[in-house]
Motif scaffolding. Structure first.
Motif, PDB file in Angstrom:
ATOM      1  N   ASN A 150       0.844  -1.197   0.000  1.00 54.79           N
ATOM      2  CA  ASN A 150       0.000   0.000   0.000  1.00 54.79           C
ATOM      3  C   ASN A 150       0.874   1.240   0.000  1.00 54.79           C
ATOM      4  N   GLU A 151       0.269   2.355  -0.342  1.00 54.79           N
ATOM      5  CA  GLU A 151       0.991   3.627  -0.353  1.00 54.79           C
ATOM      6  C   GLU A 151       1.422   3.981   1.075  1.00 54.79           C
ATOM      7  N   LYS A 177      -4.139  -0.979   6.063  1.00 53.62           N
ATOM      8  CA  LYS A 177      -2.998  -0.196   5.609  1.00 53.62           C
ATOM      9  C   LYS A 177      -1.800  -0.534   6.489  1.00 53.62           C
ATOM     10  N   GLY A 217       2.030   0.295  -3.924  1.00 51.88           N
ATOM     11  CA  GLY A 217       2.345   1.445  -3.093  1.00 51.88           C
ATOM     12  C   GLY A 217       2.896   2.630  -3.864  1.00 51.88           C
ATOM     13  N   GLY A 218       2.808   2.559  -5.198  1.00 45.77           N
ATOM     14  CA  GLY A 218       3.302   3.654  -6.031  1.00 45.77           C
ATOM     15  C   GLY A 218       4.739   3.517  -6.470  1.00 45.77           C
ATOM     16  N   TYR A 253      -6.822   6.351  -5.810  1.00 52.93           N
ATOM     17  CA  TYR A 253      -6.228   7.180  -6.857  1.00 52.93           C
ATOM     18  C   TYR A 253      -7.280   7.664  -7.855  1.00 52.93           C
TER      19      TYR A 253
END
Length: 281
Positions: free
Chosen positions: A154-155, A164, A191-192, A221
């Motif tokens: 996750n981000e 999270k 998570g980007g 997003y």
């Protein structure tokens, strides 16, 4: 063909009443204590697939601490896949801290499942201990034909929510570096970390064995994330995943249609990329 690469199924006793399974399962309680947290049956999944034109879904259980629960959940996934061979595939799921995790992965793959996942480290992040626990499972996957492993990520920034984890980009990077010969799917857009694929040194090569799924993207997003994946050069590694029953496919179709992807590029995300990754699709 539309392939939903990220859906979930519990065994019947959990579907009937989840509350007895909160004992000694803090991760399950964290995610499913709220009555708003949905748990679906196989028939509900098939109905949702039919309503939203999904051809195949890939099922995952839950990474139970209790080995008995893990086996029961994996058996439920195997039963569903056997009952719907043209519509469903499955992944073996368990707590990697269980000493029998690698043997369970082997048992499930030999019985017909297509890989491992969604493995998660909800309370710790993917720390050094997690990497050590993953090693025997990753070895099994390589020996069984280099099958994929889906891992929860996750981000590391933004709002908090159940599930999270305290994962960092450094930990995700270390995961990729530790298992360069495994096929790894990072759930929830990794998570980007795919943004770093545009760096001139190291990261493009380091992330070559990584795929990303879109699970929960609607909550996290804007539609432009698909355009950013295209610009980063990773669109062929993006897998359509809904996290059903958390969300239904139509919520994602809206975002994908609002992106700048061409019809051919949408087809890649919605199914062609998954068919290239999984040998039995």
């Amino acid at each position: 063909m539309i392939i939903d690469s990220h859906t979930h199924l519990c065994f019947q006793a959990v579907t009937d009443d989840r509350t007895p399974f909160f004992n000694n399962e803090p991760e399950f309680k964290l995610l499913y204590d709220s009555p708003k947290a949905k748990i679906a049956t196989v028939s509900q999944l098939i109905d949702a697939m039919d309503r939203h034109d999904v051809d195949i879904s890939i099922l995952s259980g839950f990474p139970w601490r209790n080995p008995e629960y893990a086996k029961r959940n994996n058996d439920a996934v195997l039963e569903a896949v056997t009952a719907h061979p043209k519509r469903l595939r499955g992944l073996a799921c368990f707590d990697p801290a269980w000493e029998g995790a690698a043997k369970e992965a082997e048992r499930c793959i030999d019985a017909g499942l297509s890989g491992v996942g969604e493995l998660a480290f909800y309370l710790s992040g993917i720390d050094d201990r997690a990497i050590r626990l993953l090693d025997p499972v990753m070895d099994i996957l390589k020996r069984k034909g280099n099958l994929p492993c889906m891992i929860h990520t996750n981000e590391p920034l933004g709002h908090s929510y159940p599930g999270k984890t305290p994962v960092t980009l450094e930990q995700i990077d270390n995961l990729a570096r530790t298992f360069p010969d495994n096929k790894i799917i990072l759930a929830h857009w990794g998570g980007g970390i795919f943004f770093y694929h545009i760096m001139k040194k190291q990261m493009k090569e380091r992330l070559k064995n990584i795929w990303y799924d879109t699970a929960a993207s609607v909550f996290l997003y804007g539609p432009e994330i698909y355009d950013m994946a295209l610009k980063a050069g990773v669109l062929e590694k993006v897998l359509f995943g809904t996290d059903y029953p958390l969300l239904t496919p139509d919520r994602y179709y809206t975002d994908i249609d609002q992106s700048g992807l061409t019809l051919a590029q949408k087809r890649m995300v919605l199914g062609e990329n998954a068919r290239a990754l999984y040998p039995d699709l």
